[in-house]
Design an enzyme around this catalytic site. Structure first.
Site, PDB file in Angstrom:
ATOM      1  N   LYS A   1       3.951  -5.587   0.361  1.00  0.00           N
ATOM      2  CA  LYS A   1       4.156  -4.473  -0.471  1.00  0.00           C
ATOM      3  C   LYS A   1       4.340  -4.989  -2.152  1.00  0.00           C
ATOM      4  CE  LYS A   1       7.169  -0.430  -1.241  1.00  0.00           C
ATOM      5  NZ  LYS A   1       6.216   0.579  -1.253  1.00  0.00           N
TER       6      LYS A   1
ATOM      7  N   HIS B   1      11.087  -3.770   3.081  1.00  0.00           N
ATOM      8  CA  HIS B   1       9.580  -3.766   3.444  1.00  0.00           C
ATOM      9  C   HIS B   1       8.603  -5.153   3.765  1.00  0.00           C
ATOM     10  CE1 HIS B   1      10.177   0.385   1.748  1.00  0.00           C
ATOM     11  NE2 HIS B   1       9.300   0.659   2.354  1.00  0.00           N
TER      12      HIS B   1
HETATM   13  P1  NAD Z   1      -3.262  -1.307   1.240  1.00  0.00           P
HETATM   14  O1  NAD Z   1      -3.453  -2.302   0.234  1.00  0.00           O
HETATM   15  O2  NAD Z   1      -3.343  -2.014   2.584  1.00  0.00           O
HETATM   16  O3  NAD Z   1      -4.460  -0.228   1.127  1.00  0.00           O
HETATM   17  C1  NAD Z   1      -4.886   0.359  -0.139  1.00  0.00           C
HETATM   18  C2  NAD Z   1      -6.405   0.519   0.061  1.00  0.00           C
HETATM   19  O4  NAD Z   1      -6.820   1.112  -1.297  1.00  0.00           O
HETATM   20  C3  NAD Z   1      -6.982  -0.857   0.153  1.00  0.00           C
HETATM   21  O5  NAD Z   1      -8.128  -0.787   1.263  1.00  0.00           O
HETATM   22  C4  NAD Z   1      -7.699  -0.946  -1.123  1.00  0.00           C
HETATM   23  O6  NAD Z   1      -9.128  -1.557  -1.097  1.00  0.00           O
HETATM   24  C5  NAD Z   1      -8.110   0.577  -1.603  1.00  0.00           C
HETATM   25  N1  NAD Z   1      -8.287   0.842  -2.838  1.00  0.00           N
HETATM   26  C6  NAD Z   1      -8.174   0.379  -3.974  1.00  0.00           C
HETATM   27  N2  NAD Z   1      -8.756   0.702  -5.213  1.00  0.00           N
HETATM   28  C7  NAD Z   1      -9.443   1.731  -4.462  1.00  0.00           C
HETATM   29  C8  NAD Z   1     -10.358   2.664  -5.267  1.00  0.00           C
HETATM   30  N3  NAD Z   1     -10.650   2.654  -6.638  1.00  0.00           N
HETATM   31  N4  NAD Z   1     -10.946   3.455  -4.405  1.00  0.00           N
HETATM   32  C9  NAD Z   1     -10.704   3.684  -3.246  1.00  0.00           C
HETATM   33  N5  NAD Z   1     -10.012   2.880  -2.554  1.00  0.00           N
HETATM   34  C10 NAD Z   1      -9.367   1.797  -3.257  1.00  0.00           C
HETATM   35  O7  NAD Z   1      -1.946  -0.793   1.130  1.00  0.00           O
HETATM   36  P2  NAD Z   1      -1.123   0.171   1.967  1.00  0.00           P
HETATM   37  O8  NAD Z   1       0.009  -0.409   2.808  1.00  0.00           O
HETATM   38  O9  NAD Z   1      -2.111   1.248   3.080  1.00  0.00           O
HETATM   39  O10 NAD Z   1      -0.543   1.315   1.129  1.00  0.00           O
HETATM   40  C11 NAD Z   1      -1.255   2.233   0.037  1.00  0.00           C
HETATM   41  C12 NAD Z   1      -0.341   2.985  -0.978  1.00  0.00           C
HETATM   42  O11 NAD Z   1       0.284   4.076   0.146  1.00  0.00           O
HETATM   43  C13 NAD Z   1       0.955   2.199  -1.538  1.00  0.00           C
HETATM   44  O12 NAD Z   1       1.131   2.668  -2.826  1.00  0.00           O
HETATM   45  C14 NAD Z   1       1.840   2.101  -0.616  1.00  0.00           C
HETATM   46  O13 NAD Z   1       3.319   1.908  -1.339  1.00  0.00           O
HETATM   47  C15 NAD Z   1       1.956   3.801  -0.154  1.00  0.00           C
HETATM   48  N6  NAD Z   1       2.458   4.192   1.117  1.00  0.00           N
HETATM   49  C16 NAD Z   1       2.908   5.352   0.875  1.00  0.00           C
HETATM   50  C17 NAD Z   1       3.632   5.890   2.035  1.00  0.00           C
HETATM   51  C18 NAD Z   1       3.957   7.434   1.962  1.00  0.00           C
HETATM   52  O14 NAD Z   1       4.592   7.841   2.987  1.00  0.00           O
HETATM   53  N7  NAD Z   1       4.033   7.997   1.014  1.00  0.00           N
HETATM   54  C19 NAD Z   1       3.607   5.187   3.364  1.00  0.00           C
HETATM   55  C20 NAD Z   1       3.323   3.768   3.379  1.00  0.00           C
HETATM   56  C21 NAD Z   1       2.598   3.264   2.041  1.00  0.00           C
END
Ligand code: NAD
Length: 267
Positions: free
Chosen positions: A159, A155
């Site tokens: 991450k 990744h």
């Molecule tokens: P990222 O850090 O770019 O985005 C996360 C967002 O959540 C940030 O903008 C942050 O400010 C926000 N956040 C934090 N606390 C919050 C709160 N209390 N209320 C609302 N928003 C809040 O990360 P990302 O790459 O977008 O990944 C996010 C999550 O999704 C991770 O856990 C990642 O592992 C997961 N993910 C899952 C899949 C899937 O298919 N299930 C795919 C990609 C990423």
């Protein structure tokens, strides 16, 4: 029309989900939530995520936003998603949780909350990866204990959790197909003079580099041959589109905890 509240809306996945919703029939953005101290709060979320003005402000509180929605799509982190699920469960609003890194205790709480709501939680919302989940279990069952199972994931450098939730799920699926307890046989990285590989261990290796969106390989290593199953994500779009498919599916389902296998009819 399904009304979606996107949580983590200014994040990498949140912004991708919003773009994908705009390109999908039958679903619309009804709210966008970020952390309460996010610098873009109160700005138009379309401008924040590169869509242009859409008339929906980015808010810092799910309680207010949730009233306008049928389903919450949450890609934040496990702790935040669990707090949001408490709100969704109390209001009976459906939720699609993409966040990864839930502990077994957190998963117990999720299962409890899902008794009063519809929830799809999947560490990987990609259609291709979910097909991989299915075939890896079948291959493990057929090949049996003669083949060593090793799981590799790669990744991007940003991450935060490791190994990925998808790699953990692949390990659990392989272990369960081989009638092993993943928590006992999972080996996370190797270093030093560690002796020969134990036949029942399931090795887990994580690479972090640059902007790799997400790659997973399961190796079944035998003597004289090996089988490898690989999935590569080219962009985040596949996760977003899977989450949207889940959102449209879940609102027609009874209360309960589902995963993408249920959404895709793979069970
Ligand atoms: P990222 O850090 O770019 O985005 C996360 C967002 O959540 C940030 O903008 C942050 O400010 C926000 N956040 C934090 N606390 C919050 C709160 N209390 N209320 C609302 N928003 C809040 O990360 P990302 O790459 O977008 O990944 C996010 C999550 O999704 C991770 O856990 C990642 O592992 C997961 N993910 C899952 C899949 C899937 O298919 N299930 C795919 C990609 C990423």
């Amino acid at each position: 029309m399904v009304r979606a509240i996107v949580v983590g809306a200014a994040g990498r996945m949140g912004a991708t989900v919003m773009r994908a919703i705009r390109e999908t029939d039958g679903i619309e953005i009804a709210g966008a939530v970020e952390r309460p101290d996010h610098p873009f709060l109160n700005r138009d979320v379309g401008e924040v995520s590169g869509l242009g003005e859409i008339g929906i402000p980015l808010v810092g509180d799910i309680e207010g936003a949730i009233k306008a929605g049928d389903v919450v799509i949450d890609f934040t982190n496990a702790e935040v998603s669990l707090r949001n699920l408490e709100v969704c469960s109390a209001r009976g609003v459906a939720a699609i949780i993409g966040s990864t890194g839930f502990t077994p205790q957190q998963m117990e709480r999720v299962a409890h909350l899902a008794k009063k709501m519809r929830c799809v939680l999947s560490p990987n919302m990609s259609v291709g990866v979910n097909v991989m989940f299915k075939v890896v279990g079948e291959i493990a069952r057929i090949l049996g204990d003669e083949y060593d199972v090793e799981i590799l994931e790669a990744h991007h450098r940003f991450k935060k959790d490791s190994p990925s939730g998808t790699a953990m799920k692949l390990g659990e699926i392989a272990a369960s197909a081989l009638k092993r307890d993943f928590h006992q046989v999972g080996v996370f990285g190797r270093k030093g003079v560690i002796g020969e590989r134990k036949s029942k261990e399931i090795g887990m290796q994580a690479v972090r580099a640059g902007d790799i969106v997400g790659e997973h390989t399961v190796i079944f290593g035998g003597l004289g041959e090996r089988v490898e199953v690989t999935h590569r994500s080219h962009s985040r779009d596949n996760f977003a589109r899977g989450a949207i498919r889940a959102a449209k599916w879940v609102i027609t389902q009874p209360n309960g905890l589902y995963d993408m296998g249920d959404v895709l009819g793979l069970k």
